[in-house]
Each structure stands twice: as C-alpha cells, then as structure tokens.
Scaffold this active site. Structure first.
Site, PDB file in Angstrom:
ATOM      1  N   SER A 155       0.831  -1.191   0.000  1.00 31.02           N
ATOM      2  CA  SER A 155       0.000   0.000   0.000  1.00 31.02           C
ATOM      3  C   SER A 155       0.877   1.257   0.000  1.00 31.02           C
ATOM      4  CB  SER A 155      -0.950  -0.053   1.215  1.00 31.02           C
ATOM      5  OG  SER A 155      -1.937   0.935   1.152  1.00 31.02           O
ATOM      6  N   ASP A 320      -8.781  -6.642  -4.458  1.00 31.73           N
ATOM      7  CA  ASP A 320      -8.395  -5.332  -3.931  1.00 31.73           C
ATOM      8  C   ASP A 320      -8.976  -4.266  -4.859  1.00 31.73           C
ATOM      9  OD1 ASP A 320      -7.200  -3.015  -3.014  1.00 31.73           O
ATOM     10  OD2 ASP A 320      -5.141  -3.773  -3.121  1.00 31.73           O
ATOM     11  N   HIS A 353      -7.922  -5.308  -0.094  1.00 29.20           N
ATOM     12  CA  HIS A 353      -6.655  -4.587   0.046  1.00 29.20           C
ATOM     13  C   HIS A 353      -5.826  -5.137   1.203  1.00 29.20           C
ATOM     14  CE1 HIS A 353      -3.800  -1.403  -0.487  1.00 29.20           C
ATOM     15  NE2 HIS A 353      -4.037  -0.875   0.699  1.00 29.20           N
TER      16      HIS A 353
END
Length: 380
Positions: A155, A320, A353
């Site tokens: 991320s 995601d 995610h």
C-alpha cells in the site's frame, strides 16, 4: 507469548536522533528529529543483506516479534518476518521504522516542539513520501547500510519502495511493491478527504491542538477508520464473514447496532481511536494524496522510472478495489516501457486490500521464492 521457532521473539525498539536539518518538500524545515526503529537478524560482514520494511497508513516500527512476554499479539507483519519465513531473519538483517509524522515514537504531532515545549500539534509540517525516503536514507547511513538488498512495502509502503528506486537508485537492489499504485485516483483522494473531514469537524479536534485541551477527537477517528476499513475489505470477503447476520437474530427497528458488520466496524473504529493520533492520520492521508512520481515528467511514469536501477517485484490481489490490479499493471507497463527488470504477480485472494497483511498460500510462496533469489544474490 509461546515459544515459536519461527518468531524473532522479544525485540526492543531503538531511537536514532538526527541533528542535521531536514528540508521538506513543502519548504518547511525540521531542525532535529527522532526515528524509532526495530531490527531483526544480523547484518552480514559485507553489509549486503539488509532489507527495509516500509509501513502503510496506520503502521509503525513494530513489524515482528513481541515487546513483552505477556503481549497478546506480535508485530503487524509477523506472518512475513522471522526465521524460515519469507523475510527470513536467519538470512536477512531487517529494519522497520516509524516514519516522520507518526505517533509511535518518531517525531510527529504528538512530540514536543523543542522551540515551544508544547506538542507540535497543528504546527507539524506536512510530510511526503520523498521526505520519508530521505529520512530513511539517513537512518541507513547511521546503520552503515550503503545499499539495501531490498525495500519492501504494501500500500503506502509500496509507494515508499518505489520512491527509493528514484531518490536513491544506487542504494536499492530490489523493490517489492505490493498492493500499491503509482498515484491515487480521484476516488481514492475522495475517500481520504471524507476521512479527514470526519476528524477536522469533530468538536474535540480543536484545530489539531486537542492535546492542550486534554481531548481526543474519538468520533472523527472512529468514522475515519470505519470508512477506511470498508475500503480495505472485499465485498465477497465481507459477505462471507458477516453477510446480513443480525446480532439479535431479528430486526429491532431502531438505529442501534443490529447487523454484525455494524458491530465489527464500530469495534475497529473504537480500537483505532484508542491508540492512533488524529493529526498523524491527516498527515498520512496527505502523503498518499501527494504521491505522484510522474508529476515532474509531464505525467509520463515510464520517463520517471528510467532513473531506477533496481529490479522490481510488483504484486496485486484480485479483490483489492482500493488499489486494484489495474493500478499495479500501470507500474509494470511503465517499468517495461522504461526497460527496467520487473516481475508481476496477480494473486487470488478474498481479503481485498488487506490481503498484503494476510497469509494466502500463493502470496507466501511468491514472497519466499523471490526473496530466496535475493538472498542467494547477496550471498546469504
């Protein structure tokens, strides 16, 4: 804490103090600052086996092991870091830090401003991903690491790994960019702004100087976390875990918590507001918003990436939608256009995610295989 041969065991955070002023992208200057970090494993004599772990929005330096024997939970990436794990501490020297602006010991809004003797609060300057990487490079200097065997992050952490290859192309052998993006979409910026507005409009926020009022903007933090958490989960994963389950088994025709998903989100929000700082949350989301390495190249990401010398592993997860596989493929295409060395994997997962924090078998196998090659390359 039970004995586990795959755990790094008890670890102790360390503090690196820097007196060399740091000029930030905003033009502000930090005259001095602290970085809190942890290390796992041993640095080899040739200093070639070091890996840097970059944390995401709510992460910190405690990535593996335990601080106390009675701790219930290990560090946030303990599933990945330890003896025999993909980030194998029998082979690698692993460094994890809390970035500037954080709220876990590194200099940030909760720290005392030496010029006033009061918490920085609203006066703490905005920090960017390149600012963090500059500070991380100074930590590498302090630790005697000229070149990382790899920089790894998921991320927002993946953005830092990418930035390392641009800011310090000769100091990174491999960049592992997981569940990340080359910049935020308008939708992602919108999510971040709604989260910020929840905090900024909380009466207990006091313009960011709530410390002086012995207040905590819990309501805003809770809402920000609840919104964020929805975007970290997949629809399928949320459906499988909660569906439309009711806490009491029947409708109560009220605005109280009725569905299990409501209970879960409120629990996550309450927990988060107990340990995370509101100003840090604002800073982290702005760092996300501002990340755009192609900006100075007329939007041409391939042109920006021609500076890089590292080899890349880019990984995404099928469910995601916050940083979708399409965003990772943008990075991959730009790297190929820039004639850089890149491997790409799109991993099936129901975890959305958050999958970069999970233990889906294909993901673990991928990380094992890639990092095994890195270890052999640096002779460990």
């Amino acid at each position: 804490m039970m004995h586990d041969p795959t755990s790094v065991g008890l670890v102790r955070p360390e503090v690196a103090h820097f007196d060399t002023p740091l000029l930030l992208a905003s033009g502000a200057m930090l005259n001095a600052y602290d970085l809190v970090y942890e290390t796992y494993g041993e640095l080899n004599p040739s200093r070639t086996n070091a890996l840097l772990i970059c944390h995401a929005l709510s992460g910190h330096h405690h990535a593996a092991g335990f601080h106390h024997a009675e701790d219930k939970a290990p560090g946030w990436w303990d599933t990945m870091i330890g003896p025999g794990k993909p980030i194998d501490t029998h082979r690698f020297f692993v460094v994890a830090l809390n970035n500037l602006g954080g709220c876990h010991g590194s200099t940030g809004p909760v720290s005392l401003n030496p010029e006033t003797g009061q918490p920085w609060g609203s006066t703490f300057p905005v920090v960017t991903v390149p600012d963090w990487v500059t500070a991380q490079a100074r930590l590498a200097d302090r630790l005697g690491i000229d070149c990382w065997a790899g920089v790894i992050g998921g991320s927002l952490g993946g953005m830092q790994a990418l930035q390392w290859t641009l800011s310090y192309p000769d100091r990174v052998r491999h960049a592992l960019v997981i569940a990340s993006a080359p910049k935020l979409t308008a939708q992602n910026i919108a999510f971040n702004d709604v989260a910020r507005q929840a905090i900024l409009t909380d009466p207990d926020f006091h313009g960011g100087d709530f410390y002086a009022h012995q207040a905590i903007p819990r309501r805003g933090l809770r809402l920000a976390r609840m919104l964020g958490h929805i975007t970290y989960l997949s629809d399928d994963g949320m459906g499988a875990k909660f569906g439309r389950m009711l806490k009491s088994g029947e409708y109560r025709y009220s605005y109280e918590v009725e569905f299990e998903i409501e209970s879960y989100l409120r629990y996550q929000g309450d927990k988060f507001s107990d340990y995370f700082d509101a100003n840090t949350y604002l800073l982290m989301t702005k760092a996300l918003d501002y990340f755009d390495p192609a900006k100075d190249f007329g939007g041409d990401l391939a042109a920006a990436l021609r500076t890089a010398r590292a080899r890349f592993l880019v990984a995404s997860f099928t469910t995601d939608w916050r940083f979708s596989p399409a965003r990772s493929k943008e990075i991959v295409k730009a790297l190929i256009d820039a004639k850089r060395n890149v491997s790409y994997a799109e991993i099936e997962s129901t975890h959305g995610h958050d999958a970069f924090l999970m233990t889906d078998a294909p993901y673990i196998r991928l990380m094992h295989a890639y990092l095994d090659n890195v270890a052999k390359e640096v002779g460990v």
